[in-house]
Scaffold this active site. Sequence first.
Site, short mmCIF file in Angstrom:
data_model
loop_
_atom_site.label_atom_id
_atom_site.label_comp_id
_atom_site.label_asym_id
_atom_site.label_seq_id
_atom_site.Cartn_x
_atom_site.Cartn_y
_atom_site.Cartn_z
N HIS A 11 -94.21 45.53 50.68
CA HIS A 11 -93.07 44.65 50.53
C HIS A 11 -91.82 45.37 50.99
CE1 HIS A 11 -90.60 41.46 48.85
NE2 HIS A 11 -89.78 42.41 48.45
N ASP A 17 -86.15 33.30 38.77
CA ASP A 17 -85.39 34.12 39.72
C ASP A 17 -84.56 33.27 40.67
OD1 ASP A 17 -84.75 36.68 41.07
OD2 ASP A 17 -85.72 35.63 42.74
N ARG A 32 -76.21 34.60 40.49
CA ARG A 32 -75.70 35.95 40.82
C ARG A 32 -74.90 35.91 42.11
NH1 ARG A 32 -80.91 39.03 41.47
NH2 ARG A 32 -79.60 40.77 42.08
N SER A 74 -85.77 40.99 40.04
CA SER A 74 -85.87 39.85 40.95
C SER A 74 -86.98 40.10 41.99
CB SER A 74 -84.51 39.66 41.64
OG SER A 74 -84.61 38.86 42.76
N LYS A 106 -91.15 38.49 41.53
CA LYS A 106 -91.83 37.66 42.54
C LYS A 106 -93.09 38.37 43.04
CE LYS A 106 -87.96 37.32 44.73
NZ LYS A 106 -86.59 37.18 45.01
N1 URA Z 1 -83.95 40.49 47.14
C1 URA Z 1 -84.37 39.80 46.05
O1 URA Z 1 -85.39 39.12 46.09
N2 URA Z 1 -83.61 39.85 44.94
C2 URA Z 1 -82.49 40.59 44.85
O2 URA Z 1 -81.87 40.61 43.80
C3 URA Z 1 -82.07 41.30 45.98
C4 URA Z 1 -82.82 41.24 47.12
#
Ligand code: URA
Length: 433
Positions: A82, A161, A168, A183, A187
Amino acid sequence: MRMYDIIKKKRDGGELSEEEIGFFVRGVTDGSIPDYQITALLMAIYYRGMNVRETCDLTFAVRDSGDRLDFSSIHGIRADKHSTGGVGDKTSLVVAPIVSSLGVKVAKMSGRGLGHTGGTVDKLEAIEGFRTTLSEREFIDQVNKIGMAIVGQSKEFAPADKKLYALRDVTATVDSMPLIASSIMGKKLAADDDCIVLDVKTGSGSFMKSVERSRELARLMVEIGKSAGKKMVALITDMDRPLGNAIGNATEVAEAVETLKGRGPSDLTEVCITLAAYMLSLAGKGSVEECKALAKKAIEDGSALEKLKECVRAQGGDVSVIEDPSKFKRAKFSREVKSPAAGYIGRVDTEAYGLASLALGAGRNTAEDSIDYSAGILLKKKTGDKVEREETIAVLFANDEKLFTGAEEKLLLATTIQTSPPAPEPLIYDVIE
Ligand code: URA
């Protein structure tokens, strides 16, 4: 339990319990907590931080807020990588086939481009017919049959999220370590992999601009993954220059194919081999050095390229463009960007390079925008290269000539030309195991 008390506790520097964090995330997901209370807590977290235990609890609550994948019917070890997002980052298209051709399963869910950064799903959709949406059954069957599949996110992963990120984004609370880590990992952990290699980008093209901050984020995410029972490694890799020479969608697929043929740019090749080696090593294929040798061999003997073709064919894509990337539909227009001075390419603002590509049509300004797959940039010179006055430093591609002026301006503003060569910077800064 009252949201007021949770906000007050964090505002005063207290440690939230698992129950309080669970209450908060459930309330975000089902809409029972109003946005003003959610954002008040986000701001309190931004200032007061969270310890590792709280961050793990937040991550798991985010993961559990939506669907999760069950890969138990996939035979064999599953490994994934990732990236935190970069410019010219087409590593998934190279790494997944290498790893899969060596017997480790890659069941990959990828994202779309976000802001100045590209996304693997958009790149794959540059291949005509390629289906990035498969049912869970099709996805798992394909991984069992050929060893890999790459899809977009069709189920509702981590809906908490989605809501938190949107808030945010408009309340200046994106840049918080526990919020970023939970976050990303919330995921990532919704998929069911055994081994995860994180590619944490650092520098002007990433959202972590300093190596120290990237290291801190990497350590935190490795810790979270381990406490979820995953085998984890994080690499800190350079994003003070784009990775490889191609920025765009079709052009990046073409460069990934060249890399799988052993003719890719050296920076991209090195990052891909290293990422693949760590995935293979976590999956039990040997030491990192042994796995690097395996990865190189999978490129040399053509098995990794063959695996990409198999995957493209299985997902309905036009394999002829993988066999011969010059068959990708070309943009109608191109423009060469010339160097205004002689010297060496110094520091570049990689984010601005990504935005220049976006301005040519290769990315989206809003989620609804469509993408021009043939638009993008091919860099002829990168940081450290010598350049003559009026020599071409990049070629821009677009289907609308009017887009060139803005993109060219952005690219030139983002590039410094200096009289002496810049000190070389590492490509891979660190490995967090
Ligand atoms: N990518 C994400 O998925 N979340 C974040 O908070 C920052 C970058």
